[in-house]
Design a protein around this motif. Sequence first.
Motif, PDB file in Angstrom:
ATOM      1  N   ILE A 321       0.859  -1.189   0.000  1.00  0.00           N
ATOM      2  CA  ILE A 321       0.000   0.000   0.000  1.00  0.00           C
ATOM      3  C   ILE A 321       0.893   1.235   0.000  1.00  0.00           C
ATOM      4  N   GLU A 322       0.597   2.178  -0.895  1.00  0.00           N
ATOM      5  CA  GLU A 322       1.491   3.318  -1.084  1.00  0.00           C
ATOM      6  C   GLU A 322       0.806   4.676  -1.003  1.00  0.00           C
ATOM      7  N   ASP A 323      -0.517   4.710  -0.748  1.00  0.00           N
ATOM      8  CA  ASP A 323      -1.205   5.998  -0.774  1.00  0.00           C
ATOM      9  C   ASP A 323      -2.269   6.060   0.311  1.00  0.00           C
ATOM     10  N   LEU A 324      -2.856   7.255   0.455  1.00  0.00           N
ATOM     11  CA  LEU A 324      -3.871   7.509   1.472  1.00  0.00           C
ATOM     12  C   LEU A 324      -5.104   8.137   0.823  1.00  0.00           C
ATOM     13  N   PRO A 325      -5.876   7.367   0.080  1.00  0.00           N
ATOM     14  CA  PRO A 325      -7.084   7.918  -0.541  1.00  0.00           C
ATOM     15  C   PRO A 325      -8.171   8.150   0.507  1.00  0.00           C
ATOM     16  N   SER A 326      -9.187   8.894   0.150  1.00  0.00           N
ATOM     17  CA  SER A 326     -10.372   8.960   1.000  1.00  0.00           C
ATOM     18  C   SER A 326     -11.135   7.648   0.847  1.00  0.00           C
ATOM     19  N   CYS A 327     -12.078   7.378   1.745  1.00  0.00           N
ATOM     20  CA  CYS A 327     -12.884   6.161   1.614  1.00  0.00           C
ATOM     21  C   CYS A 327     -13.675   6.167   0.311  1.00  0.00           C
ATOM     22  N   ALA A 328     -14.171   7.339  -0.074  1.00  0.00           N
ATOM     23  CA  ALA A 328     -14.922   7.442  -1.329  1.00  0.00           C
ATOM     24  C   ALA A 328     -14.016   7.096  -2.513  1.00  0.00           C
ATOM     25  N   GLU A 329     -12.806   7.622  -2.518  1.00  0.00           N
ATOM     26  CA  GLU A 329     -11.865   7.331  -3.606  1.00  0.00           C
ATOM     27  C   GLU A 329     -11.459   5.863  -3.607  1.00  0.00           C
ATOM     28  N   LEU A 330     -11.245   5.306  -2.422  1.00  0.00           N
ATOM     29  CA  LEU A 330     -10.840   3.904  -2.331  1.00  0.00           C
ATOM     30  C   LEU A 330     -11.911   2.981  -2.882  1.00  0.00           C
ATOM     31  N   ILE A 331     -13.142   3.125  -2.398  1.00  0.00           N
ATOM     32  CA  ILE A 331     -14.203   2.225  -2.831  1.00  0.00           C
ATOM     33  C   ILE A 331     -14.505   2.417  -4.313  1.00  0.00           C
ATOM     34  N   ALA A 332     -14.481   3.665  -4.781  1.00  0.00           N
ATOM     35  CA  ALA A 332     -14.711   3.906  -6.209  1.00  0.00           C
ATOM     36  C   ALA A 332     -13.640   3.222  -7.056  1.00  0.00           C
ATOM     37  N   SER A 333     -12.390   3.278  -6.623  1.00  0.00           N
ATOM     38  CA  SER A 333     -11.315   2.657  -7.404  1.00  0.00           C
ATOM     39  C   SER A 333     -11.407   1.138  -7.355  1.00  0.00           C
ATOM     40  N   VAL A 334     -11.784   0.588  -6.202  1.00  0.00           N
ATOM     41  CA  VAL A 334     -11.957  -0.861  -6.103  1.00  0.00           C
ATOM     42  C   VAL A 334     -13.042  -1.333  -7.069  1.00  0.00           C
ATOM     43  N   MET A 335     -14.172  -0.650  -7.071  1.00  0.00           N
ATOM     44  CA  MET A 335     -15.279  -1.080  -7.926  1.00  0.00           C
ATOM     45  C   MET A 335     -14.966  -0.864  -9.403  1.00  0.00           C
ATOM     46  N   ALA A 336     -14.306   0.253  -9.749  1.00  0.00           N
ATOM     47  CA  ALA A 336     -13.966   0.505 -11.148  1.00  0.00           C
ATOM     48  C   ALA A 336     -12.975  -0.541 -11.652  1.00  0.00           C
ATOM     49  N   GLU A 337     -11.969  -0.856 -10.841  1.00  0.00           N
ATOM     50  CA  GLU A 337     -10.996  -1.858 -11.258  1.00  0.00           C
ATOM     51  C   GLU A 337     -11.637  -3.226 -11.376  1.00  0.00           C
ATOM     52  N   ALA A 338     -12.540  -3.559 -10.452  1.00  0.00           N
ATOM     53  CA  ALA A 338     -13.221  -4.853 -10.521  1.00  0.00           C
ATOM     54  C   ALA A 338     -14.016  -4.986 -11.806  1.00  0.00           C
ATOM     55  N   GLU A 339     -14.724  -3.930 -12.161  1.00  0.00           N
ATOM     56  CA  GLU A 339     -15.506  -3.967 -13.402  1.00  0.00           C
ATOM     57  C   GLU A 339     -14.595  -4.144 -14.620  1.00  0.00           C
ATOM     58  N   THR A 340     -13.457  -3.464 -14.622  1.00  0.00           N
ATOM     59  CA  THR A 340     -12.513  -3.576 -15.726  1.00  0.00           C
ATOM     60  C   THR A 340     -11.937  -4.998 -15.813  1.00  0.00           C
ATOM     61  N   VAL A 341     -11.560  -5.547 -14.692  1.00  0.00           N
ATOM     62  CA  VAL A 341     -10.994  -6.894 -14.686  1.00  0.00           C
ATOM     63  C   VAL A 341     -12.017  -7.911 -15.185  1.00  0.00           C
ATOM     64  N   ILE A 342     -13.252  -7.800 -14.708  1.00  0.00           N
ATOM     65  CA  ILE A 342     -14.300  -8.724 -15.146  1.00  0.00           C
ATOM     66  C   ILE A 342     -14.534  -8.596 -16.641  1.00  0.00           C
ATOM     67  N   ARG A 343     -14.576  -7.346 -17.119  1.00  0.00           N
ATOM     68  CA  ARG A 343     -14.812  -7.127 -18.543  1.00  0.00           C
ATOM     69  C   ARG A 343     -13.721  -7.703 -19.410  1.00  0.00           C
ATOM     70  N   ASP A 344     -12.472  -7.664 -18.916  1.00  0.00           N
ATOM     71  CA  ASP A 344     -11.339  -8.086 -19.725  1.00  0.00           C
ATOM     72  C   ASP A 344     -10.971  -9.554 -19.548  1.00  0.00           C
ATOM     73  N   LEU A 345     -11.695 -10.275 -18.707  1.00  0.00           N
ATOM     74  CA  LEU A 345     -11.394 -11.692 -18.543  1.00  0.00           C
ATOM     75  C   LEU A 345     -11.598 -12.446 -19.865  1.00  0.00           C
ATOM     76  N   PRO A 346     -10.728 -13.364 -20.185  1.00  0.00           N
ATOM     77  CA  PRO A 346     -10.912 -14.159 -21.417  1.00  0.00           C
ATOM     78  C   PRO A 346     -12.258 -14.882 -21.375  1.00  0.00           C
ATOM     79  N   GLY A 347     -12.975 -14.812 -22.493  1.00  0.00           N
ATOM     80  CA  GLY A 347     -14.255 -15.504 -22.564  1.00  0.00           C
ATOM     81  C   GLY A 347     -15.390 -14.765 -21.929  1.00  0.00           C
ATOM     82  N   ARG A 348     -15.156 -13.504 -21.492  1.00  0.00           N
ATOM     83  CA  ARG A 348     -16.197 -12.745 -20.810  1.00  0.00           C
ATOM     84  C   ARG A 348     -17.392 -12.570 -21.736  1.00  0.00           C
TER      85      ARG A 348
END
Length: 348
Positions: A321-348
């Motif tokens: 862990i290298e940064d100190l985001p706000s809770c809003a920034e943290l949760i938004a980044s977690v959900m955005a990255e999750a959506e991207t990973v799911i979308r890019d999974l092979p065979g999605r």
Amino acid sequence: METALTRLTGVRHPVVQTGMGWVAGPRLVTATAEAGGLGILASATLTVPELRRAVRAVRSRTAAPFGVNLRADAEDARARVRIIVEEGVRVASFALAPTRELIAELKDAGVVVIPSVGARRHAEKVAAWGADAVIVQGGEGGGHTGEVATSVLLPQVVDAVPLPVVAAGGFRDGRGLVAALALGAAGIAMGTRFLLTSDSPVPDAVKARYLAAGVGDVTVTTAVDGLPHRMLRTELVRSLEGQGRARTLLRSLRHAAAFRRLSGTGWAALLREGRAMRHGRELSWGQTLLAANTPMLLRAAMVEGRTDLGVMAAGQVTGVIEDLPSCAELIASVMAEAETVIRDLPGR
């Protein structure tokens, strides 16, 4: 993202902020709730009147659901349960397995019960008693921890109980959320990641110490209270690991006296709690007193900023862990990255 966890608790995102003593107060819980996650208020380090005030403080700042974490073995556990019921708290979580009676009392009042467990058999027990979901912490998690990695423990529990399972231990981002979902979880719970946010009340010097730590600076030690405890290797940890029993006992007595003054707990209650902790374990009385008063060791770092004298519970993710985001920034980044990973999974 809708999962069994979001449907059960009414939150927008399947992300839980755990109930960390001295850290998960109204400020952090409110920020998490407003960001769409499930914030859990830590109650073990609060008196009963302080707990009611803290619940009302969160309620005054947000209409979103949140929870309260309880110690099932506390002498005043029933009084704390009454506060949860009377104040309309949505979720009750437990650091130790609650009794069948506590679960029934909470469920009768419409409270969602989510105990934390570290083994499949514990999940099976609380499921049989009526728990609504479980948080499963693998060995990567901070604080008192087990030996089984989350990637091994999580699917065991998912296969064993017909409940939503929340994965804890080793999570910090959207990739972790997707991995947990793939293993059958309904969401993730994070402690260290929320501790290291701008909404966390932990002193800046302590946060800096965490951010400077590498993976190798996080250790599991039994020197603090005789139980496996994952934390940063601080000066205090090194000192305790090199001490004999006499010095450990003296240090323990000092911390016991300080905790008694702060919490209003009598010596008789402290001794009863110590005996309960000592039961079935090979602990010296010095270790037993430290176990009963670990909250004071945590307070030294998390409240007073004493990185030299305090215990700094830390998950293995601390080292990445290298940064100190706000809770809003943290949760938004977690959900955005999750959506991207799911979308890019092979065979999605």
